[in-house]
Design an enzyme around this catalytic site. Structure first.
Site, PDB file in Angstrom:
ATOM      1  N   SER A  25      -6.361  -3.702 -12.860  1.00 23.94           N
ATOM      2  CA  SER A  25      -7.129  -2.567 -13.060  1.00 23.94           C
ATOM      3  C   SER A  25      -6.729  -2.051 -14.675  1.00 23.94           C
ATOM      4  CB  SER A  25      -7.343  -1.562 -12.344  1.00 23.94           C
ATOM      5  OG  SER A  25      -6.088  -0.789 -11.911  1.00 23.94           O
ATOM      6  N   LYS A  27       2.349  -6.689  -2.910  1.00 25.26           N
ATOM      7  CA  LYS A  27       1.724  -7.707  -4.111  1.00 25.26           C
ATOM      8  C   LYS A  27       3.100  -8.903  -3.993  1.00 25.26           C
ATOM      9  CE  LYS A  27      -0.352  -4.488  -7.114  1.00 25.26           C
ATOM     10  NZ  LYS A  27      -0.050  -3.293  -6.352  1.00 25.26           N
ATOM     11  N   ASP A  36       0.977   6.732  -2.635  1.00 25.52           N
ATOM     12  CA  ASP A  36       2.210   6.582  -3.663  1.00 25.52           C
ATOM     13  C   ASP A  36       3.104   7.796  -3.904  1.00 25.52           C
ATOM     14  OD1 ASP A  36       1.276   3.892  -3.988  1.00 25.52           O
ATOM     15  OD2 ASP A  36       0.232   4.347  -5.556  1.00 25.52           O
ATOM     16  N   ALA A  86       5.043 -12.079  -3.873  1.00 27.90           N
ATOM     17  CA  ALA A  86       4.760 -13.212  -5.121  1.00 27.90           C
ATOM     18  C   ALA A  86       6.376 -14.053  -5.001  1.00 27.90           C
ATOM     19  CB  ALA A  86       4.910 -12.493  -6.344  1.00 27.90           C
TER      20      ALA A  86
HETATM   21  O1  O7E Z   1      -4.270   5.118 -10.202  1.00 30.89           O
HETATM   22  P1  O7E Z   1      -4.098   5.634  -8.865  1.00 30.89           P
HETATM   23  O2  O7E Z   1      -3.407   6.824  -8.674  1.00 30.89           O
HETATM   24  O3  O7E Z   1      -5.427   6.005  -8.236  1.00 30.89           O
HETATM   25  O4  O7E Z   1      -3.382   4.582  -7.908  1.00 30.89           O
HETATM   26  C1  O7E Z   1      -4.230   3.108  -7.881  1.00 30.89           C
HETATM   27  C2  O7E Z   1      -3.344   2.303  -6.751  1.00 30.89           C
HETATM   28  O5  O7E Z   1      -3.902   0.912  -6.902  1.00 30.89           O
HETATM   29  C3  O7E Z   1      -1.849   2.314  -7.010  1.00 30.89           C
HETATM   30  O6  O7E Z   1      -1.220   2.107  -5.652  1.00 30.89           O
HETATM   31  C4  O7E Z   1      -1.753   0.945  -7.798  1.00 30.89           C
HETATM   32  O7  O7E Z   1      -0.488   0.292  -7.543  1.00 30.89           O
HETATM   33  C5  O7E Z   1      -2.846   0.159  -7.109  1.00 30.89           C
HETATM   34  N1  O7E Z   1      -3.361  -0.752  -8.008  1.00 30.89           N
HETATM   35  C6  O7E Z   1      -4.110  -0.477  -9.134  1.00 30.89           C
HETATM   36  O8  O7E Z   1      -3.865   0.461  -9.751  1.00 30.89           O
HETATM   37  N2  O7E Z   1      -4.615  -1.674  -9.971  1.00 30.89           N
HETATM   38  C7  O7E Z   1      -4.591  -3.065  -9.329  1.00 30.89           C
HETATM   39  O9  O7E Z   1      -4.885  -3.746 -10.330  1.00 30.89           O
HETATM   40  C8  O7E Z   1      -4.093  -3.384  -8.320  1.00 30.89           C
HETATM   41  C9  O7E Z   1      -3.541  -2.174  -7.642  1.00 30.89           C
HETATM   42  C10 O7E Z   1      -3.277  -2.414  -6.260  1.00 30.89           C
HETATM   43  O10 O7E Z   1      -3.343  -1.664  -5.384  1.00 30.89           O
HETATM   44  O11 O7E Z   1      -3.376  -3.692  -5.903  1.00 30.89           O
HETATM   45  C11 O7E Z   1      -3.113  -4.099  -4.464  1.00 30.89           C
HETATM   46  C12 O7E Z   1      -4.353  -3.548  -3.959  1.00 30.89           C
END
Ligand code: O7E
Length: 212
Positions: free
Chosen positions: A115, A60, A9, A62
């Site tokens: 998350s 994502k 990112d 949608a």
């Molecule tokens: O917190 P970081 O910097 O380790 O980044 C986490 C990455 O996972 C970031 O790209 C964010 O958009 C993604 N992510 C989540 O953090 N939580 C979720 O619930 C879902 C995602 C995600 O990647 O969704 C698709 C895989």
């Protein structure tokens, strides 16, 4: 034993290539999303392809079925190996994304439970379980489930079984550890804890070892 996916990112081609190149040999896939692609365009996929690992587009998705199919055409036409979609638009929208991915030889992962704390408003609990069932019925290749709530990821695993994969974000900056989820998932997704590290390769190596 789980794979390591880098959530790249960062902004701009130079920084993306710097981090990806530094991590050569330590990653199983690279996840790109809006922050990077909006700053570089989808051409970044070709630049990252030199790392010879799969590039997964985290858009994502949608939307209505037709728009989802059009998005898939662009993503796979650019050289991505996979795409990540939401499921809350319904079974027809989800099916369009899964089918278009497979038509292009790619894979499709479905966000079921997120998350972050706000996920508890909608993207969790019974809603997440319904979306996991929908992902399985649609023939998706896997789901996204949170490392920050390993007990929920374990529950979603019981719903989808062992034939689908789970990729799990939340390790590192969001507070989860690889050891929290590695027995439930096929891959952990790590972003800031790698790309903001003074030595991204060393950080990636440590996460990869701990995920094994
Ligand atoms: O917190 P970081 O910097 O380790 O980044 C986490 C990455 O996972 C970031 O790209 C964010 O958009 C993604 N992510 C989540 O953090 N939580 C979720 O619930 C879902 C995602 C995600 O990647 O969704 C698709 C895989």
């Amino acid at each position: 034993m789980a794979d390591l996916l880098l959530a790249l990112d960062v902004k701009g081609k130079a920084e993306a290539v710097r981090v990806a190149t530094a991590c050569t040999g330590e990653l199983d896939a690279i996840k790109i999303g809006y922050p990077l692609v909006l700053s570089t365009g989808l051409e970044i996929v070709k630049d990252l392809a030199k790392s010879e690992i799969p590039i997964i587009a985290d858009f994502k998705v949608a939307d209505i079925p037709n728009t989802n199919s059009l998005i898939c055409e662009e993503v796979f036409g650019a050289g991505c190996a996979g795409i990540i979609t939401h499921a809350f638009c319904g079974s027809d929208s989800l099916a369009a994304c899964v089918d278009a991915s497979h038509d292009h030889g790619g894979v499709c992962f479905v966000v079921c439970e997120m998350s972050h704390p706000g996920a508890l408003d909608f993207l969790s609990g019974e809603n997440a379980e319904r979306m996991a069932r929908m992902a399985k019925a649609a023939g998706a290749d896997g789901i996204i489930a949170p490392a920050t709530r390993p007990e929920r990821t374990a529950t979603l695993r019981t719903i989808i079984g062992s034939s689908m994969k789970i990729y799990s974000p939340g390790v590192g900056a969001q507070g989860a550890q690889p050891e929290d989820v590695k027995k439930y998932v096929d891959g952990i997704i790590v972003g800031r804890a790698i790309y903001e590290a003074a030595d991204p390769k060393a950080a990636a190596h440590e996460f990869r070892v701990r995920a094994r």
